[in-house]
Design a protein around this motif. Structure first.
Motif, PDB file in Angstrom:
ATOM      1  N   LEU A 139      -6.152   5.123   3.025  1.00 40.69           N
ATOM      2  CA  LEU A 139      -7.185   4.115   2.826  1.00 40.69           C
ATOM      3  C   LEU A 139      -6.527   2.759   2.637  1.00 40.69           C
ATOM      4  O   LEU A 139      -5.579   2.611   1.863  1.00 40.69           O
ATOM      5  N   CYS A 140      -7.039   1.765   3.366  1.00 43.84           N
ATOM      6  CA  CYS A 140      -6.478   0.420   3.290  1.00 43.84           C
ATOM      7  C   CYS A 140      -7.636  -0.573   3.232  1.00 43.84           C
ATOM      8  O   CYS A 140      -8.309  -0.834   4.242  1.00 43.84           O
ATOM      9  N   LEU A 141      -7.920  -1.108   2.041  1.00 39.38           N
ATOM     10  CA  LEU A 141      -9.059  -1.996   1.831  1.00 39.38           C
ATOM     11  C   LEU A 141      -8.711  -3.419   2.250  1.00 39.38           C
ATOM     12  O   LEU A 141      -7.687  -3.966   1.823  1.00 39.38           O
ATOM     13  N   PRO A 142      -9.573  -4.056   3.060  1.00 40.35           N
ATOM     14  CA  PRO A 142      -9.300  -5.430   3.487  1.00 40.35           C
ATOM     15  C   PRO A 142      -9.566  -6.415   2.353  1.00 40.35           C
ATOM     16  O   PRO A 142     -10.357  -6.146   1.446  1.00 40.35           O
ATOM     17  N   SER A 143      -8.923  -7.583   2.423  1.00 42.01           N
ATOM     18  CA  SER A 143      -9.109  -8.605   1.396  1.00 42.01           C
ATOM     19  C   SER A 143     -10.115  -9.669   1.808  1.00 42.01           C
ATOM     20  O   SER A 143     -10.422 -10.562   1.014  1.00 42.01           O
ATOM     21  N   ASN A 144     -10.645  -9.586   3.032  1.00 43.57           N
ATOM     22  CA  ASN A 144     -11.655 -10.563   3.460  1.00 43.57           C
ATOM     23  C   ASN A 144     -12.714  -9.865   4.290  1.00 43.57           C
ATOM     24  O   ASN A 144     -12.551  -8.705   4.694  1.00 43.57           O
ATOM     25  N   ILE A 145     -13.802 -10.576   4.544  1.00 46.84           N
ATOM     26  CA  ILE A 145     -14.937  -9.973   5.256  1.00 46.84           C
ATOM     27  C   ILE A 145     -14.872 -10.191   6.754  1.00 46.84           C
ATOM     28  O   ILE A 145     -15.710  -9.679   7.493  1.00 46.84           O
ATOM     29  N   SER A 146     -13.878 -10.926   7.223  1.00 51.67           N
ATOM     30  CA  SER A 146     -13.842 -11.299   8.638  1.00 51.67           C
ATOM     31  C   SER A 146     -13.198 -10.254   9.532  1.00 51.67           C
ATOM     32  O   SER A 146     -13.406 -10.266  10.759  1.00 51.67           O
ATOM     33  N   ALA A 147     -12.407  -9.351   8.972  1.00 55.21           N
ATOM     34  CA  ALA A 147     -11.737  -8.322   9.775  1.00 55.21           C
ATOM     35  C   ALA A 147     -11.677  -7.037   8.976  1.00 55.21           C
ATOM     36  O   ALA A 147     -11.435  -7.060   7.764  1.00 55.21           O
ATOM     37  N   PRO A 148     -11.898  -5.891   9.622  1.00 57.09           N
ATOM     38  CA  PRO A 148     -11.965  -4.633   8.878  1.00 57.09           C
ATOM     39  C   PRO A 148     -10.598  -4.118   8.459  1.00 57.09           C
ATOM     40  O   PRO A 148      -9.572  -4.400   9.088  1.00 57.09           O
ATOM     41  N   GLY A 149     -10.603  -3.339   7.382  1.00 54.80           N
ATOM     42  CA  GLY A 149      -9.467  -2.516   7.034  1.00 54.80           C
ATOM     43  C   GLY A 149      -9.606  -1.194   7.751  1.00 54.80           C
ATOM     44  O   GLY A 149     -10.341  -1.074   8.738  1.00 54.80           O
ATOM     45  N   VAL A 150      -8.944  -0.158   7.239  1.00 55.06           N
ATOM     46  CA  VAL A 150      -8.931   1.102   7.986  1.00 55.06           C
ATOM     47  C   VAL A 150      -8.859   2.288   7.030  1.00 55.06           C
ATOM     48  O   VAL A 150      -8.247   2.226   5.969  1.00 55.06           O
ATOM     49  N   MET A 151      -9.549   3.365   7.439  1.00 56.62           N
ATOM     50  CA  MET A 151      -9.386   4.667   6.821  1.00 56.62           C
ATOM     51  C   MET A 151      -8.959   5.642   7.901  1.00 56.62           C
ATOM     52  O   MET A 151      -9.551   5.684   8.990  1.00 56.62           O
ATOM     53  N   LEU A 152      -7.904   6.402   7.632  1.00 61.47           N
ATOM     54  CA  LEU A 152      -7.426   7.442   8.539  1.00 61.47           C
ATOM     55  C   LEU A 152      -7.393   8.755   7.792  1.00 61.47           C
ATOM     56  O   LEU A 152      -6.992   8.801   6.622  1.00 61.47           O
ATOM     57  N   TYR A 153      -7.833   9.818   8.447  1.00 63.77           N
ATOM     58  CA  TYR A 153      -7.782  11.140   7.827  1.00 63.77           C
ATOM     59  C   TYR A 153      -6.994  12.054   8.753  1.00 63.77           C
ATOM     60  O   TYR A 153      -7.382  12.261   9.904  1.00 63.77           O
ATOM     61  N   GLY A 154      -5.900  12.578   8.246  1.00 64.23           N
ATOM     62  CA  GLY A 154      -4.993  13.390   9.044  1.00 64.23           C
ATOM     63  C   GLY A 154      -3.572  12.923   8.811  1.00 64.23           C
ATOM     64  O   GLY A 154      -3.303  12.042   7.989  1.00 64.23           O
ATOM     65  N   THR A 155      -2.651  13.478   9.531  1.00 64.27           N
ATOM     66  CA  THR A 155      -1.252  13.129   9.320  1.00 64.27           C
ATOM     67  C   THR A 155      -0.911  11.785   9.944  1.00 64.27           C
ATOM     68  O   THR A 155      -1.589  11.308  10.850  1.00 64.27           O
ATOM     69  N   GLY A 156       0.182  11.184   9.431  1.00 61.29           N
ATOM     70  CA  GLY A 156       0.733   9.991  10.068  1.00 61.29           C
ATOM     71  C   GLY A 156       1.433  10.383  11.349  1.00 61.29           C
ATOM     72  O   GLY A 156       1.299  11.523  11.812  1.00 61.29           O
ATOM     73  N   PRO A 157       2.164   9.461  11.958  1.00 60.33           N
ATOM     74  CA  PRO A 157       2.473   8.134  11.445  1.00 60.33           C
ATOM     75  C   PRO A 157       1.275   7.190  11.534  1.00 60.33           C
ATOM     76  O   PRO A 157       0.313   7.462  12.247  1.00 60.33           O
ATOM     77  N   TYR A 158       1.367   6.070  10.799  1.00 61.10           N
ATOM     78  CA  TYR A 158       0.346   5.041  10.828  1.00 61.10           C
ATOM     79  C   TYR A 158       1.034   3.698  11.122  1.00 61.10           C
ATOM     80  O   TYR A 158       2.089   3.409  10.569  1.00 61.10           O
ATOM     81  N   TYR A 159       0.394   2.908  11.968  1.00 60.87           N
ATOM     82  CA  TYR A 159       1.000   1.642  12.379  1.00 60.87           C
ATOM     83  C   TYR A 159       0.016   0.488  12.168  1.00 60.87           C
ATOM     84  O   TYR A 159      -1.181   0.623  12.417  1.00 60.87           O
ATOM     85  N   LEU A 160       0.547  -0.634  11.725  1.00 55.22           N
ATOM     86  CA  LEU A 160      -0.231  -1.854  11.561  1.00 55.22           C
ATOM     87  C   LEU A 160       0.450  -2.976  12.337  1.00 55.22           C
ATOM     88  O   LEU A 160       1.682  -3.084  12.335  1.00 55.22           O
ATOM     89  N   LEU A 161      -0.364  -3.789  12.987  1.00 54.11           N
ATOM     90  CA  LEU A 161       0.175  -4.931  13.713  1.00 54.11           C
ATOM     91  C   LEU A 161       0.731  -5.963  12.729  1.00 54.11           C
ATOM     92  O   LEU A 161       0.259  -6.043  11.590  1.00 54.11           O
ATOM     93  N   PRO A 162       1.706  -6.768  13.116  1.00 58.40           N
ATOM     94  CA  PRO A 162       2.363  -6.791  14.431  1.00 58.40           C
ATOM     95  C   PRO A 162       3.543  -5.841  14.530  1.00 58.40           C
ATOM     96  O   PRO A 162       4.237  -5.831  15.540  1.00 58.40           O
ATOM     97  N   GLN A 163       3.760  -5.029  13.475  1.00 55.63           N
ATOM     98  CA  GLN A 163       4.957  -4.187  13.438  1.00 55.63           C
ATOM     99  C   GLN A 163       4.680  -2.850  14.111  1.00 55.63           C
ATOM    100  O   GLN A 163       4.548  -1.811  13.455  1.00 55.63           O
ATOM    101  N   THR A 164       4.590  -2.858  15.417  1.00 56.25           N
ATOM    102  CA  THR A 164       4.149  -1.686  16.170  1.00 56.25           C
ATOM    103  C   THR A 164       5.164  -0.562  16.178  1.00 56.25           C
ATOM    104  O   THR A 164       4.853   0.545  16.617  1.00 56.25           O
ATOM    105  N   THR A 165       6.376  -0.791  15.713  1.00 57.94           N
ATOM    106  CA  THR A 165       7.387   0.264  15.683  1.00 57.94           C
ATOM    107  C   THR A 165       7.674   0.751  14.272  1.00 57.94           C
ATOM    108  O   THR A 165       8.541   1.602  14.070  1.00 57.94           O
ATOM    109  N   VAL A 166       6.952   0.197  13.279  1.00 59.77           N
ATOM    110  CA  VAL A 166       7.216   0.562  11.884  1.00 59.77           C
ATOM    111  C   VAL A 166       6.092   1.451  11.355  1.00 59.77           C
ATOM    112  O   VAL A 166       4.930   1.040  11.307  1.00 59.77           O
TER     113      VAL A 166
END
Length: 436
Positions: free
Chosen positions: A222-249
């Motif tokens: 679970l990753c709660l956003p700090s503003n209303i202009s762009a959503p955060g994300v909930m993922l259910y299941g195994t990783g890996p998980y990636y966030l932009l701009p670090q597409t390899t991390v």
């Protein structure tokens, strides 16, 4: 008839995921994904997941459900229709198939997995649906915003979500078929606009995670956003998980872990905090104190004995910052205006010291709340001397932190602020991609 419909729902539930016999194709997805939205138009900031509900004219309807990691079951704005497959649902209305008072789920929810609240009265089996012939199953639900209790009717529901490999959102869909409850539209007057339900994400067997089966593992990120202009994300299941701009991390490389603890009177999530560290000075937390994770409380709440020590220590290490008049509900505020110009505050980190020396760092962006251009406050509140939980970690401290509830291994993973990693909870790539 109702038993036949019940059997159909069970069959659909098993069809919603792919079995993996020897040599079979391995699904390209490792998780399911939902966008998380922040709402600021209620009495306090709240967060919802957007989920697909009914299929109408070959298009899925979408609804927003308030995230509640403490709720025992899902409930939302809908009505019961025993013949939903015959096109009898009214326009602009979400319909669900009723659970009978004679079915074990009814007794199970009422006796073991119900909302516990002094304002809730007894429930009775005194209602039926026209032409159905069976009694419905009223259950108590509690508004997480107002604390008021009302009744809803237990149902067999159907939700649909997109699949993901932790990097992309696929057009492939995954179905979940929970027992939820239908409440009237008037029940949601205190909710943010366009939020019409409560999504239970607790450890209860009637919360959403209990209905997400193989090949998904019981891991909720679970990753709660700090503003209303762009959503955060909930993922259910195994990783890996990636966030932009670090597409390899892989975000999981940022995580530290601590045990999840059980609480006999709650389906929520608890951890142990041994002490609170502010600039080399440790603040004692009693060994039997409980620390709860909340997606409803806006600010971390500390029992009075702990709160007083935190405020006293924080005041000392920030004594060079001019104080400001207090703004409720906060007990320590600062002036952020110099000669009419707003300045940002830089204050020491607040570290929650966990077992085995693990440290959850609360940096300035999660510890200081800007109230006006001239005033900012320490975003911790006094929970009173008799607070049931010594510490309740609130949503302001969770924003832009990636947290993972591993339900199989009873482990809680936390990243501390993603902003220090040059990313945020609003950096997941929700662009729809064809399934491989």
């Amino acid at each position: 008839m109702h038993l036949l419909m019940h059997l159909i729902f069970i069959i659909l539930a098993f069809m919603c995921y792919e079995h993996k016999p020897e040599g079979a194709f391995v699904p390209p997805y490792s998780s399911v994904v939902l966008p998380v939205n922040k709402h600021t138009d209620a009495v306090k900031p709240l967060y919802s997941v957007q989920i697909m509900t009914a299929l109408v004219n070959s298009q899925y309807l979408h609804a927003n459900f308030l995230i509640d990691v403490d709720a025992p079951f899902i409930w939302h704005d809908c009505i019961l229709q025993w013949n939903t497959f015959q096109g009898s649902c009214p326009d602009n209305t979400l319909c669900a198939y009723p659970a009978s008072c004679e079915e074990y789920q009814c007794t199970d929810v009422r006796t073991t997995y119900s909302y516990q609240n002094p304002s809730c009265g007894p429930v009775t089996n005194d209602s039926t649906i026209p032409d159905w012939g069976y009694c419905t199953c009223p259950v108590n639900v509690v508004d997480p915003i107002t604390g008021s209790c009302t009744q809803a009717l237990l149902n067999y529901d159907e939700f649909t979500v997109n699949t993901s490999n932790g990097r992309n959102v696929f057009d492939g869909l995954y179905g979940a078929y929970p027992n939820a409850a239908c409440a009237s539209s008037s029940t949601f007057q205190s909710f943010p606009a366009n939020v019409t339900g409560v999504m239970a994400l607790s450890s209860s067997p009637y919360a959403l995670p209990a209905y997400l089966y193989d090949p998904l593992k019981r891991i909720m990120a679970l990753c709660l956003p700090s503003n209303i202009s762009a959503p955060g994300v909930m993922l259910y299941g195994t990783g890996p998980y990636y966030l932009l701009p670090q597409t390899t991390v892989d975000v999981t490389t940022y995580l530290s872990h601590t045990p999840l603890l059980k609480h006999s009177d709650s389906f929520g999530y608890f951890i142990r905090v041994d002490s609170i560290l502010i600039k080399t000075r440790s603040i004692f937390v009693p060994i039997n104190a409980t620390t709860k994770i909340s997606t409803i409380e806006p600010y971390t709440t500390l029992r009075s004995d702990i709160y007083d020590s935190v405020v006293r220590r924080f005041s000392k290490v920030t004594k060079r910052i001019p104080p400001a008049k207090l703004v409720a509900p906060f007990g320590l505020c600062f002036s952020t205006s110099v000669n009419g110009t707003q300045v940002s505050l830089k204050v020491p980190d607040i570290d929650f010291i966990l077992p085995d020396g693990k440290k959850w760092t609360v940096s300035t962006t999660n510890s200081i709340k800007q109230i006006t251009n001239e005033v900012a406050c320490l975003a911790f509140v006094d929970g009173g001397a008799t607070s049931e939980d010594a510490i309740v970690i609130g949503t302001y401290q969770l924003e832009d932190n990636f947290v993972v509830f591993d339900l199989d291994n009873s482990s809680f993973g936390f990243s501390s602020s993603l902003l220090r990693k040059k990313t945020s909870c609003s950096s997941f790539n929700f662009t729809l991609t064809n399934s491989p």
